[in-house]
Design an enzyme around this catalytic site. Structure first.
Site, PDB file in Angstrom:
ATOM      1  N   SER A  13       0.807  -1.220   0.000  1.00 17.85           N
ATOM      2  CA  SER A  13       0.000   0.000   0.000  1.00 17.85           C
ATOM      3  C   SER A  13       0.843   1.274   0.000  1.00 17.85           C
ATOM      4  CB  SER A  13      -0.938   0.009   1.216  1.00 17.85           C
ATOM      5  OG  SER A  13      -0.205  -0.077   2.424  1.00 17.85           O
ATOM      6  N   ASP A  70      -2.985   8.314   7.844  1.00 13.70           N
ATOM      7  CA  ASP A  70      -3.997   7.508   8.543  1.00 13.70           C
ATOM      8  C   ASP A  70      -3.285   6.610   9.543  1.00 13.70           C
ATOM      9  OD1 ASP A  70      -2.909   5.439   7.026  1.00 13.70           O
ATOM     10  OD2 ASP A  70      -4.646   5.201   5.723  1.00 13.70           O
ATOM     11  N   HIS A  73      -0.310   4.824   7.208  1.00 12.19           N
ATOM     12  CA  HIS A  73       0.484   5.357   6.105  1.00 12.19           C
ATOM     13  C   HIS A  73       0.971   6.778   6.333  1.00 12.19           C
ATOM     14  CE1 HIS A  73      -2.436   2.356   4.454  1.00 12.19           C
ATOM     15  NE2 HIS A  73      -1.301   1.867   3.970  1.00 12.19           N
TER      16      HIS A  73
END
Length: 368
Positions: free
Chosen positions: A34, A324, A327
């Site tokens: 991600s 978040d 990340h």
């Protein structure tokens, strides 16, 4: 007659260059999770790991979610921009074609993916590194059919390769008791397992033409907001940070070993652990106000895991290390990218008009 021969030679040289083609531009192929995903998971309909909701992408282009798990750019975006490499589209981008690949490369990164096939299984759909390599093999077939074996071999050998995985193998595998790896291995043997697997994967990539390759190291993942909120004290989880440091040490050695063993391989290890850790220790020194909680959060409900439309955003996203629970923010990603460029001595590759500027800190509902 001599003039005619000279003209024919020049034309033949130009025409040959066009056939060999595409050798005036170097592209990159990205394999990752991600931290590098730029839209693949958003097109995996059953995946639980998606960046498809506001406020992802708020500081990127039109401000709409684009599959990046941050408010702006990824580290791979920024390194590419600053070194003159085009941004490769996601493998699942519907506009992907042979010409697009030849001009831009491909990004195979997938949120929740890991070095190990079993990693991230709770997310249902994601591309593990082995799957990403399988997809790359399909891309190679397309390009060989398009421009021929000789030109394709040259194209792939001159391309740049980024491999950026590993954090999910710990956070969404080894450190979760629902996965069998958590009781099958101990800290040392699990890292040995990762290195054995990663070494085999990078050797396969070498056989597919990867000659210039960089593996990103892990940051202090015990300090991400999710890990902090799961601890009783709210402090960083040192066990998790120690795993990251040991992974980095082992991966750096693996890169040295593979570079010595594989013909013409230049495999480098990119380590930004210290610079991120320094920000966490003394955020104001590096221009941050907050290094322990997410900018995008759901009030007092922690962890919310991802941004949702009802989330509230911090007042100044450039002052937060984390976007978040998992990340980094765009500002943090730029700092990490700059550190990797400095350490590895990257220089501009393709001629460009300059890297795109940093995104503005656009306002959004919920700013406070």
């Amino acid at each position: 007659m001599k003039l005619i021969v000279t003209v024919l030679v020049v034309l033949a040289t130009v025409f040959s260059g066009l056939i060999d083609g595409y050798d005036c531009k170097i592209v990159q192929f990205i394999f990752g999770d991600s931290l590098s995903d730029n839209g693949n998971n958003n097109r995996l309909s059953k995946s639980f790991a998606q960046a498809a909701l506001p406020w992802y992408g708020i500081d990127f282009d039109n401000g709409m979610p684009n599959g990046r798990f941050t408010n702006g750019r990824t580290v791979a975006d920024i390194i590419g921009d600053k070194t003159g490499l085009p941004r490769p589209p996601a493998f699942l981008d519907p506009s992907l074609s042979e010409d697009v690949i030849l001009d831009n490369g491909v990004n195979f990164a997938s949120g929740g993916g890991g070095i190990l096939n079993e990693t991230g299984g709770l997310f249902i759909q994601r591309f593990s590194l082995y799957k990403q390599i399988e997809l790359f093999n399909g891309v190679q077939t397309l390009i060989r059919n398009k421009i021929g074996d000789e030109a394709a071999t040259k194209f792939f050998q001159e391309s740049k390769y980024v491999v950026a995985l590993g954090s999910n193998d710990f956070i969404n595998n080894y450190l979760m008791p629902v996965y069998s790896d958590s009781w099958t291995y101990n800290d040392d043997t699990f890292i040995d397992y990762l290195m054995e697997t990663l070494g085999a994967q990078l050797t396969v990539l070498h056989g597919m033409g990867a000659r210039q390759l960089m593996v990103f190291g892990l940051g202090p993942m015990g300090c991400i907001p999710l890990q902090r909120v799961l601890s009783s004290s709210g402090e960083c989880q040192e066990k998790t940070n120690t795993l990251a440091l040991n992974f980095n040490k082992a991966t750096a050695k693996l890169m040295d070993d593979l570079s010595a063993k594989l013909p013409n391989a230049s495999y480098k290890f990119g380590d930004a652990y210290d610079v991120v850790n320094n920000v966490i220790t003394n955020p104001s020194k590096y221009g941050f106000d907050n290094a322990d909680s997410p900018c995008c959060s759901f009030g007092r409900i922690r962890p919310a895991l991802t941004c949702v439309p009802a989330s509230r955003l911090c007042k100044d996203r450039s002052k937060y290390l984390f976007w978040d629970e998992y990340h980094p923010s765009d500002h943090a990603n730029e700092m990490i990218a700059d550190e990797l460029i400095r350490k590895l001595g990257f220089t501009p590759i393709n001629q460009t008009d300059g890297a795109p500027p940093s995104p503005p800190n656009a306002p959004a509902p919920g700013d406070d």
